[in-house]
Design a protein around this motif. Sequence first.
Motif, PDB file in Angstrom:
ATOM      1  N   GLU A 108      30.859  41.271  51.825  1.00  0.00           N
ATOM      2  CA  GLU A 108      30.580  41.220  53.177  1.00  0.00           C
ATOM      3  C   GLU A 108      30.704  42.527  54.022  1.00  0.00           C
ATOM      4  O   GLU A 108      31.803  43.117  54.131  1.00  0.00           O
ATOM      5  N   GLN A 111      33.171  45.378  52.858  1.00  0.00           N
ATOM      6  CA  GLN A 111      34.363  44.935  52.244  1.00  0.00           C
ATOM      7  C   GLN A 111      33.908  43.971  51.050  1.00  0.00           C
ATOM      8  O   GLN A 111      32.761  43.092  51.192  1.00  0.00           O
ATOM      9  N   VAL A 112      34.639  44.304  49.785  1.00  0.00           N
ATOM     10  CA  VAL A 112      34.179  43.455  48.656  1.00  0.00           C
ATOM     11  C   VAL A 112      35.609  42.512  48.268  1.00  0.00           C
ATOM     12  O   VAL A 112      36.598  43.297  48.253  1.00  0.00           O
ATOM     13  N   SER A 113      35.520  41.452  47.974  1.00  0.00           N
ATOM     14  CA  SER A 113      36.479  40.450  47.598  1.00  0.00           C
ATOM     15  C   SER A 113      36.327  40.259  46.021  1.00  0.00           C
ATOM     16  O   SER A 113      35.416  40.318  45.559  1.00  0.00           O
ATOM     17  N   GLU A 115      38.406  38.627  42.463  1.00  0.00           N
ATOM     18  CA  GLU A 115      39.535  37.966  41.778  1.00  0.00           C
ATOM     19  C   GLU A 115      39.646  38.504  40.709  1.00  0.00           C
ATOM     20  O   GLU A 115      38.697  38.769  39.737  1.00  0.00           O
ATOM     21  N   THR A 130      44.168  38.024  44.212  1.00  0.00           N
ATOM     22  CA  THR A 130      42.829  38.032  44.845  1.00  0.00           C
ATOM     23  C   THR A 130      43.236  39.496  45.668  1.00  0.00           C
ATOM     24  O   THR A 130      44.145  39.996  45.881  1.00  0.00           O
ATOM     25  N   LYS A 132      41.058  42.633  48.136  1.00  0.00           N
ATOM     26  CA  LYS A 132      39.749  42.940  48.934  1.00  0.00           C
ATOM     27  C   LYS A 132      39.903  44.431  49.111  1.00  0.00           C
ATOM     28  O   LYS A 132      41.024  45.258  49.273  1.00  0.00           O
ATOM     29  N   ARG A 134      37.267  48.095  50.467  1.00  0.00           N
ATOM     30  CA  ARG A 134      36.421  48.618  51.125  1.00  0.00           C
ATOM     31  C   ARG A 134      35.748  49.881  50.223  1.00  0.00           C
ATOM     32  O   ARG A 134      36.542  50.596  49.707  1.00  0.00           O
TER      33      ARG A 134
END
Length: 142
Positions: A108, A111-113, A115, A130, A132, A134
């Motif tokens: 998004e 930003q990358v999420s 797991e 988890t 997050k 950039r």
Amino acid sequence: MSEQRYLEDVSAGADMPPMVKNASRAQLFLFSAATNNPHRIHYDREYAAVEGHPDVLVHGPLQGAWLSQYVMDWAGPLGRLLGMSWQNRARAFPERDLTFRGKVTAVEGDQVSLEVWEEDKTGAVLMPCTAKVRLPRRREPQ
């Protein structure tokens, strides 16, 4: 140093390459000393047995540091860690391979999420996480 990963190179569902760690008994002793952690379950096998463990245990914070290393090695030197959360769900023992794996769950904006998780040789997840990050965009040629 790890290779730089760019935002344009990632998409949801992509797997991260695995990383393997294996803690030596000396490393556990030194980590206890460096973090001022006197709990003997991390360096005294006989005492660990008194508390019901079959061997000394790898420190949860050491495993958390490895999770952070795994994420940042994947992101590269220009990547930025924005947040991270993990749970210690099972014991890890020295002199046994611990494999770190992960996947991209969302992208998004910049930003990358992620797991990510640590597993033992049976595939049991010891620490789910988890994170997050950039990631930078590729620069346009001038």
